[in-house]
Scaffold this active site. Structure first.
Site, PDB file in Angstrom:
ATOM      1  N   TRP A  81      34.037 -15.450  78.950  1.00  0.00           N
ATOM      2  CA  TRP A  81      34.874 -15.008  77.957  1.00  0.00           C
ATOM      3  C   TRP A  81      35.121 -13.395  78.099  1.00  0.00           C
ATOM      4  O   TRP A  81      36.224 -12.807  78.091  1.00  0.00           O
ATOM      5  CB  TRP A  81      34.732 -15.507  76.559  1.00  0.00           C
ATOM      6  N   SER A  89      29.339  -7.107  71.335  1.00  0.00           N
ATOM      7  CA  SER A  89      30.588  -7.709  71.306  1.00  0.00           C
ATOM      8  C   SER A  89      31.537  -6.711  70.725  1.00  0.00           C
ATOM      9  O   SER A  89      31.887  -5.767  71.136  1.00  0.00           O
ATOM     10  CB  SER A  89      30.394  -9.045  70.562  1.00  0.00           C
ATOM     11  N   LYS A 135      32.263  -2.920  71.911  1.00  0.00           N
ATOM     12  CA  LYS A 135      33.620  -2.126  72.047  1.00  0.00           C
ATOM     13  C   LYS A 135      33.654  -1.061  70.996  1.00  0.00           C
ATOM     14  O   LYS A 135      33.836   0.287  71.438  1.00  0.00           O
ATOM     15  CB  LYS A 135      34.729  -2.910  71.679  1.00  0.00           C
ATOM     16  N   HIS A 162      26.454 -15.670  74.866  1.00  0.00           N
ATOM     17  CA  HIS A 162      26.940 -14.507  74.210  1.00  0.00           C
ATOM     18  C   HIS A 162      26.094 -14.325  73.162  1.00  0.00           C
ATOM     19  O   HIS A 162      26.058 -14.862  72.093  1.00  0.00           O
ATOM     20  CB  HIS A 162      28.436 -14.836  73.792  1.00  0.00           C
TER      21      HIS A 162
HETATM   22  C1  GCU Z   1      35.813 -12.855  69.892  1.00  0.00           C
HETATM   23  C2  GCU Z   1      36.658 -12.041  70.652  1.00  0.00           C
HETATM   24  C3  GCU Z   1      35.844 -10.971  71.599  1.00  0.00           C
HETATM   25  C4  GCU Z   1      34.628 -10.357  70.533  1.00  0.00           C
HETATM   26  C5  GCU Z   1      33.761 -11.474  70.063  1.00  0.00           C
HETATM   27  C6  GCU Z   1      32.726 -11.013  69.100  1.00  0.00           C
HETATM   28  O1  GCU Z   1      35.242 -13.659  70.822  1.00  0.00           O
HETATM   29  O2  GCU Z   1      37.629 -12.919  71.421  1.00  0.00           O
HETATM   30  O3  GCU Z   1      36.764 -10.037  71.875  1.00  0.00           O
HETATM   31  O4  GCU Z   1      33.760  -9.679  71.544  1.00  0.00           O
HETATM   32  O5  GCU Z   1      34.585 -12.290  69.294  1.00  0.00           O
HETATM   33  O6  GCU Z   1      32.739  -9.852  68.472  1.00  0.00           O
HETATM   34  O7  GCU Z   1      31.920 -11.858  68.848  1.00  0.00           O
END
Ligand code: GCU
Length: 416
Positions: A342, A251, A255, A392
């Site tokens: 998402w 997540s 990134k 997720h």
């Molecule tokens: C939120 C955010 C995402 C990210 C996620 C996470 O949902 O919007 O961009 O990847 O958190 O880190 O769990």
């Protein structure tokens, strides 16, 4: 008109494939001056540096100056963990500047009785102690978001959160396959809140400066910087094969892993799990999370310049397929999850697919398929991909594929 578009985009989330706007991706293999990039030499000399700079200036923010490890404190080293399977080491990387000091606690489990080992390195979300029930993992004293149900109050963890994330960390399976695992709490490097007075950022401020400049590092860039400092340390550990370090993350930390691998070519392989918007997913699809959403909910993650592209994705000089291209020719594994709309699974697949153009310059296979595979059907070229059934998350299933992917690309680990 523009302001109407901006607020319309900010108020709704599109999950309808038919509503994805028509878009044209920026060219990976044509330079700014219009030159066709036909070989690895031109890629490395011209196009790669151009793209890296654009991501630095417009999205993640550059690291303003070099900051090196001042000292490594070994907290403890224990040789017989998990019934003799592994050694556990806990060290603190200390950074100092003037009267400022920052400590990053790194936890390493390395398989025993093996020559130099390959390792997976990635951050955790709640502190090192959360990844396993092991009672000897030190508790972090860094800022952690409150979570009273886990006993995290006043932003400090307690014993109650020990082992709460262990399903995400199948450590024994990883060790049994011959790999070590290295982790640190990302909040040690920079607490995940909209505050530029804590973490590593203030180390680079001039007198009277309170936040990074418009093209300077947000939190993701600071976390990626931290992974490179961990890599500096790993290069000094004699039992680690520093040429086989896999950087991974889930997540927001996915990134981070991608940006770390793009910038720092010492990472031999990269795994991005459910990284979504400004991770693996194409921004121009505006499916699920958008730039407008991410910059308003997490204003501290990226550099200020990114705000220009809120609801104006078409103006971005890059898209995320180019970030993945920067990782070439190193093996790259991207994952999605069926219920994680998402993060835009299709956008993650498409950018992985497009990045294959750079791998082709190196005569490497990118993704071995043209169409998105069925759920739970991993595909593995030099770029790999799977979409897992479910939410997720990062699961044992995902880890099985990561290990298979690493085994495919690294020579098998030989026990001595
Ligand atoms: C939120 C955010 C995402 C990210 C996620 C996470 O949902 O919007 O961009 O990847 O958190 O880190 O769990």
């Amino acid at each position: 008109l523009i302001s109407i578009n901006v607020s319309a985009q900010l108020n709704q989330v599109n999950y309808d494939e038919k509503e994805v706007p028509e878009y044209k991706l920026p060219e990976l293999l044509i330079s700014k001056s219009g030159r066709k990039i036909k070989n690895t030499k031109r890629w490395e000399k011209i196009r790669r540096p151009e793209i890296l700079k654009l991501f630095e200036q417009e999205i993640y923010g550059k690291v303003p100056q070099t900051i090196s490890i001042s000292e490594v404190n070994v907290h403890e080293e224990t040789t017989d963990i998990f019934d003799g399977l592994a050694t556990r080491t806990q060290v603190e990387l200390v950074f100092r500047k003037d009267d400022q000091e920052l400590g990053v606690n790194v936890l390493l489990y390395l398989p025993k009785d093996t020559a130099k080992v390959p390792v997976f390195v990635g951050y955790n979300f709640k502190g090192n102690h959360a990844i396993n029930d092991d009672p000897d993992i030190l508790l972090t004293d860094s800022w952690v978001p409150d979570n009273p149900s886990l006993g995290i109050v006043h932003n400090q963890v307690t014993e109650q959160s020990r082992g709460v994330s262990n399903e995400r960390w199948p450590i024994e399976e990883i060790l049994k396959s011959g790999y070590g695992i290295v982790t640190a709490y990302y909040g040690d490097v920079d607490p995940d809140r909209d505050n530029f007075q804590d973490g590593i950022h203030p180390f680079t401020y001039r007198l009277g400066q309170f936040r990074p400049g418009n093209d300077e590092w947000g939190a993701v860039s600071a976390w990626a910087w931290g992974l490179s400092r961990i890599m500096d340390y790993l290069e000094t550990v004699p039992t680690i094969d520093a040429s086989k370090v896999v950087v991974f993350g889930h997540s927001r930390l996915g990134k981070t892993a991608l940006w770390a691998a793009a910038k720092d070519q010492r990472f031999a392989m990269c795994i991005s799990n459910n990284s979504g918007c400004l991770g693996a997913a194409l921004s121009r699809r505006q499916f699920g999370e958008t730039i407008g959403k991410i910059t308003s909910t997490f204003p501290h993650w990226f550099c200020e310049n990114l705000n220009k592209y809120s609801a104006r994705e078409e103006l971005l000089p890059v898209d995320q397929h180019m970030l993945l291209g920067l990782i070439a020719p190193r093996p790259l594994y991207v994952t999605s999850a069926t219920a994680d709309l998402w993060a835009d699974p299709k956008g993650e697949f498409l950018s992985a697919s497009e990045a294959g153009k750079v791998y082709a310059l190196y005569e490497k296979e990118g993704l071995p398929v043209a169409e998105m595979p069925e759920p739970n059907s991993p595909v593995m070229g030099t770029i790999g991909y799977h979409i897992r059934k479910g939410k997720h998350n990062i699961t044992a299933y995902d880890w099985k594929q990561f290990i298979r992917f690493a085994e495919k690309h690294f020579a098998p680990v030989i026990a001595i």
